[in-house]
Structure formats: structure tokens, C-alpha cells
Scaffold this motif. Sequence first.
Motif, PDB file in Angstrom:
ATOM      1  N   SER A  11       0.840  -1.198   0.000  1.00 41.18           N
ATOM      2  CA  SER A  11       0.000   0.000   0.000  1.00 41.18           C
ATOM      3  C   SER A  11       0.873   1.245   0.000  1.00 41.18           C
ATOM      4  CB  SER A  11      -0.881  -0.022   1.241  1.00 41.18           C
ATOM      5  OG  SER A  11      -1.079   1.277   1.748  1.00 41.18           O
ATOM      6  N   SER A  12       0.673   2.119  -0.988  1.00 39.86           N
ATOM      7  CA  SER A  12       1.563   3.273  -1.046  1.00 39.86           C
ATOM      8  C   SER A  12       1.242   4.277   0.059  1.00 39.86           C
ATOM      9  CB  SER A  12       1.581   3.916  -2.425  1.00 39.86           C
ATOM     10  OG  SER A  12       0.316   4.266  -2.832  1.00 39.86           O
ATOM     11  N   ALA A  13      -0.019   4.344   0.494  1.00 39.09           N
ATOM     12  CA  ALA A  13      -0.328   5.273   1.592  1.00 39.09           C
ATOM     13  C   ALA A  13       0.309   4.775   2.901  1.00 39.09           C
ATOM     14  CB  ALA A  13      -1.838   5.432   1.728  1.00 39.09           C
ATOM     15  N   ARG A  16       4.016   5.633   2.740  1.00 35.21           N
ATOM     16  CA  ARG A  16       4.286   7.041   3.120  1.00 35.21           C
ATOM     17  C   ARG A  16       4.491   7.170   4.633  1.00 35.21           C
ATOM     18  NH1 ARG A  16      -1.203   9.039   0.303  1.00 35.21           N
ATOM     19  NH2 ARG A  16      -0.611   8.521  -1.835  1.00 35.21           N
ATOM     20  N   LEU A  35      -4.811  -6.852   1.972  1.00 34.83           N
ATOM     21  CA  LEU A  35      -5.732  -6.278   0.979  1.00 34.83           C
ATOM     22  C   LEU A  35      -6.100  -7.294  -0.101  1.00 34.83           C
ATOM     23  CD1 LEU A  35      -4.382  -2.652   0.330  1.00 34.83           C
ATOM     24  CD2 LEU A  35      -5.848  -3.498   2.166  1.00 34.83           C
ATOM     25  N   GLN A  40      -9.532  -5.670   4.523  1.00 34.04           N
ATOM     26  CA  GLN A  40      -9.879  -4.262   4.783  1.00 34.04           C
ATOM     27  C   GLN A  40     -11.381  -4.024   4.821  1.00 34.04           C
ATOM     28  OE1 GLN A  40      -8.760  -5.538   2.013  1.00 34.04           O
ATOM     29  NE2 GLN A  40      -9.277  -4.408   0.163  1.00 34.04           N
ATOM     30  N   PHE A  53     -10.096   1.091   4.365  1.00 25.59           N
ATOM     31  CA  PHE A  53      -8.787   1.329   3.761  1.00 25.59           C
ATOM     32  C   PHE A  53      -7.685   1.113   4.792  1.00 25.59           C
ATOM     33  CE2 PHE A  53     -10.463   4.854   0.653  1.00 25.59           C
ATOM     34  CZ  PHE A  53     -10.750   3.905  -0.305  1.00 25.59           C
ATOM     35  N   VAL A  54      -6.469   1.001   4.321  1.00 28.05           N
ATOM     36  CA  VAL A  54      -5.287   1.233   5.138  1.00 28.05           C
ATOM     37  C   VAL A  54      -4.634   2.487   4.545  1.00 28.05           C
ATOM     38  CG1 VAL A  54      -4.866  -1.164   5.779  1.00 28.05           C
ATOM     39  CG2 VAL A  54      -3.837  -0.305   3.664  1.00 28.05           C
ATOM     40  N   PRO A  55      -3.822   3.200   5.305  1.00 23.40           N
ATOM     41  CA  PRO A  55      -3.369   2.907   6.650  1.00 23.40           C
ATOM     42  C   PRO A  55      -4.264   3.536   7.719  1.00 23.40           C
ATOM     43  CG  PRO A  55      -2.170   4.798   5.815  1.00 23.40           C
ATOM     44  CD  PRO A  55      -3.130   4.385   4.732  1.00 23.40           C
ATOM     45  N   GLN A  66      -6.355   8.405   7.318  1.00 21.17           N
ATOM     46  CA  GLN A  66      -6.019   9.289   6.190  1.00 21.17           C
ATOM     47  C   GLN A  66      -4.550   9.726   6.254  1.00 21.17           C
ATOM     48  OE1 GLN A  66      -7.251  10.204   3.343  1.00 21.17           O
ATOM     49  NE2 GLN A  66      -9.252   9.210   3.506  1.00 21.17           N
ATOM     50  N   SER A  67      -3.765   9.174   5.340  1.00 21.35           N
ATOM     51  CA  SER A  67      -2.318   9.431   5.404  1.00 21.35           C
ATOM     52  C   SER A  67      -1.942  10.925   5.382  1.00 21.35           C
ATOM     53  CB  SER A  67      -1.568   8.649   4.327  1.00 21.35           C
ATOM     54  OG  SER A  67      -1.893   9.103   3.045  1.00 21.35           O
ATOM     55  N   PRO A  68      -2.637  11.811   4.606  1.00 24.71           N
ATOM     56  CA  PRO A  68      -2.223  13.225   4.675  1.00 24.71           C
ATOM     57  C   PRO A  68      -2.403  13.796   6.081  1.00 24.71           C
ATOM     58  CG  PRO A  68      -3.645  12.836   2.767  1.00 24.71           C
ATOM     59  CD  PRO A  68      -3.713  11.592   3.600  1.00 24.71           C
ATOM     60  N   HIS A 106      -3.031   8.867  -7.058  1.00 20.83           N
ATOM     61  CA  HIS A 106      -3.258   7.634  -6.294  1.00 20.83           C
ATOM     62  C   HIS A 106      -4.736   7.231  -6.159  1.00 20.83           C
ATOM     63  CE1 HIS A 106      -3.770   5.528  -2.381  1.00 20.83           C
ATOM     64  NE2 HIS A 106      -2.935   4.705  -2.979  1.00 20.83           N
ATOM     65  N   ASN A 110      -6.470   3.172  -7.115  1.00 18.97           N
ATOM     66  CA  ASN A 110      -6.605   2.414  -5.879  1.00 18.97           C
ATOM     67  C   ASN A 110      -7.286   1.071  -6.177  1.00 18.97           C
ATOM     68  OD1 ASN A 110      -6.821   1.743  -3.245  1.00 18.97           O
ATOM     69  ND2 ASN A 110      -8.327   3.302  -2.713  1.00 18.97           N
ATOM     70  N   LEU A 111      -7.009   0.084  -5.331  1.00 21.43           N
ATOM     71  CA  LEU A 111      -7.525  -1.274  -5.554  1.00 21.43           C
ATOM     72  C   LEU A 111      -9.035  -1.311  -5.787  1.00 21.43           C
ATOM     73  CD1 LEU A 111      -7.013  -4.356  -5.572  1.00 21.43           C
ATOM     74  CD2 LEU A 111      -7.279  -4.311  -3.070  1.00 21.43           C
ATOM     75  N   SER A 112      -9.803  -0.634  -4.920  1.00 22.86           N
ATOM     76  CA  SER A 112     -11.264  -0.732  -5.069  1.00 22.86           C
ATOM     77  C   SER A 112     -11.742  -0.028  -6.337  1.00 22.86           C
ATOM     78  CB  SER A 112     -11.982  -0.190  -3.833  1.00 22.86           C
ATOM     79  OG  SER A 112     -11.449   1.030  -3.439  1.00 22.86           O
TER      80      SER A 112
HETATM   81  N1  LIG Z   1      -6.690   8.862   1.054  1.00 22.54           N
HETATM   82  C1  LIG Z   1      -6.379   7.640   1.749  1.00 22.54           C
HETATM   83  C2  LIG Z   1      -6.253   6.534   0.732  1.00 22.54           C
HETATM   84  C3  LIG Z   1      -6.054   5.205   1.369  1.00 22.54           C
HETATM   85  C4  LIG Z   1      -5.995   4.114   0.329  1.00 22.54           C
HETATM   86  O1  LIG Z   1      -6.314   4.318  -0.842  1.00 22.54           O
HETATM   87  N2  LIG Z   1      -5.551   2.930   0.754  1.00 22.54           N
HETATM   88  C5  LIG Z   1      -5.493   1.821  -0.132  1.00 22.54           C
HETATM   89  C6  LIG Z   1      -4.109   1.206  -0.108  1.00 22.54           C
HETATM   90  S1  LIG Z   1      -2.869   2.354  -0.648  1.00 22.54           S
HETATM   91  C7  LIG Z   1      -6.477   0.775   0.314  1.00 22.54           C
HETATM   92  O2  LIG Z   1      -6.636   0.534   1.494  1.00 22.54           O
HETATM   93  N3  LIG Z   1      -7.126   0.111  -0.643  1.00 22.54           N
HETATM   94  C8  LIG Z   1      -8.020  -0.957  -0.351  1.00 22.54           C
HETATM   95  C9  LIG Z   1      -9.182  -0.997  -1.268  1.00 22.54           C
HETATM   96  O3  LIG Z   1      -9.282  -0.150  -2.176  1.00 22.54           O
HETATM   97  O4  LIG Z   1     -10.004  -1.899  -1.080  1.00 22.54           O
HETATM   98  C10 LIG Z   1      -5.071   7.815   2.532  1.00 22.54           C
HETATM   99  O5  LIG Z   1      -4.201   8.523   2.026  1.00 22.54           O
HETATM  100  O6  LIG Z   1      -4.942   7.269   3.629  1.00 22.54           O
END
Ligand SMILES: N[C@@H](CCC(=O)N[C@@H](CS)C(=O)NCC(=O)O)C(=O)O
Length: 218
Positions: A11-13, A16, A35, A40, A53-55, A66-68, A106, A110-112
Motif C-alpha cells: 500500500s503506497s499510503a 508514506r 488487501l 480491509q 482502507f489502510v493505513p 487518512q495518510s495526509p 493515487h 486504488n484497488l477498489s
Molecule cells: N486517502 C487515503 C487513501 C487510502 C488508500 O487508498 N488505501 C489503499 C491502499 S494504498 C487501500 O486501502 N485500498 C483498499 C481498497 O481499495 O479496497 C489515505 O491517504 O490514507
Amino acid sequence: MSLTLYGYWRSSASYRLRIALNLKSVAYDQKPVDLKEGEQRRPEHRDIHPQGFVPALADDQGVLIQSPAILEWIEETWPEPALLPSDLRERARVRAYAAVVGCDIHPIQNLSVLQHVKSEYGQDAEGVQAWARHWITRGLTALEAMAQADDRGGPYLWGASPTLADIYLVPQLYNARRFGVDVEAFPALSKADEAARAHPAFVTAAPESQPDAPEDGH
Ligand SMILES: N[C@@H](CCC(=O)N[C@@H](CS)C(=O)NCC(=O)O)C(=O)O
């Protein structure tokens, strides 16, 4: 303070947050969320992260998502070494690099989102990859133009030390390679990425070094 990172190796988030915590020398435990297996979306994970989602980052006071937002919290809690320049306009510019990745590249690969493109719009694996490549390439083209215009002299995107710009760039280029984007076509970004990936904080945060990374790398 004891910190637990709910994340996933690829997961890129999550990547980070690992980089930022490592840069600040802040220790954390990891609770991997698979994932690929859809963990998740399970109710017990939605109790931690309502979006599925993660993280997420937990401490003794609760859970941050929310990573930001979490990156800003990390920066405010442990100000040194700073992840933003001190000049206000420069801070805005570094945040703009982060936003190009975090807001405009990003989220649409995203996966979903990719699963939805596949199931609802009849795309096969190649169609889905082409979608991701399109948006990544478009975003990286803009980011490369920004880096060339700014020309901070390296080795990192904003000069002599890593900033939020690198924290967003490196995971996004990792993703780009996965989707078959030729990152060498973005020379300023590739150069900064290479320098950052040699930094110990980034080395330790790399996907393949995480406890949940499979041995075959897939
Ligand atoms: N804006 C969110 C995005 C989080 C996000 O997109 N996480 C992805 C992994 S990088 C995820 O959990 N995807 C799982 C899914 O889409 O089911 C953040 O920055 O924390």
C-alpha cells in the motif's frame, strides 16, 4: 507513546507513513491488513477505518486515519527533522507535490477503483492496467514539469533533505513500475527517487522489507 500501524506491504499510503516515522526515528509496531484477501472490508477493520482502507495509526488515545492527516500529525508531534521547508511559499509548493500524488494520481488507481472498473465496465486485466497507467502517466508528467521548473539542485525533490514531496513520490513511482509505466521517462523524478530510496529511512520502509511481504515478492 506506543504506535501501531495498520497497513499493507504494497500500500503506497502505508509506505508514506513508514517513511515519515522512520525519518523521525519514531518506533511503531505493524498490524498487517491483507488487501489481497479483502481483510480491509471486514467489520473488525471497518471499526478501525470506516472507509475500509489502510493505513490507520493507533496510539493510546485512539486511531488516526487518512495518510495526509497522519503525516501532518507526525510532523507536528515530532518536528525534527522537518518534512516541510520553513518558508511559507516553499511549504505550499512541497504540499502541492504531495497533493498531485495524494489527491490526483493515487485515488484513481486504488484497488477498489480498479476492481470497480473491471467489474462494472467490463475491462479485463490489461484494460485495468491501461486505466492505471493513463492516470499515473498524466500525473507524473505534471510532477516532472514541476520538478524541472523548480530545479532545487537535488539530491531530493526539494533539495538537500527529504520532504513530504519525496514521501509521496517514492511510493507512487513504486506503484508506477508495478503498472508498467516507464519511470525513466521522468528523469528529474527518477533521479530524486533513486536518491531517496538509498536513504536508510526509505530502505527500511520499502515494501519488500515489510513483515507481511511474501517471499516471492508478489
Ligand atoms: N486517502 C487515503 C487513501 C487510502 C488508500 O487508498 N488505501 C489503499 C491502499 S494504498 C487501500 O486501502 N485500498 C483498499 C481498497 O481499495 O479496497 C489515505 O491517504 O490514507
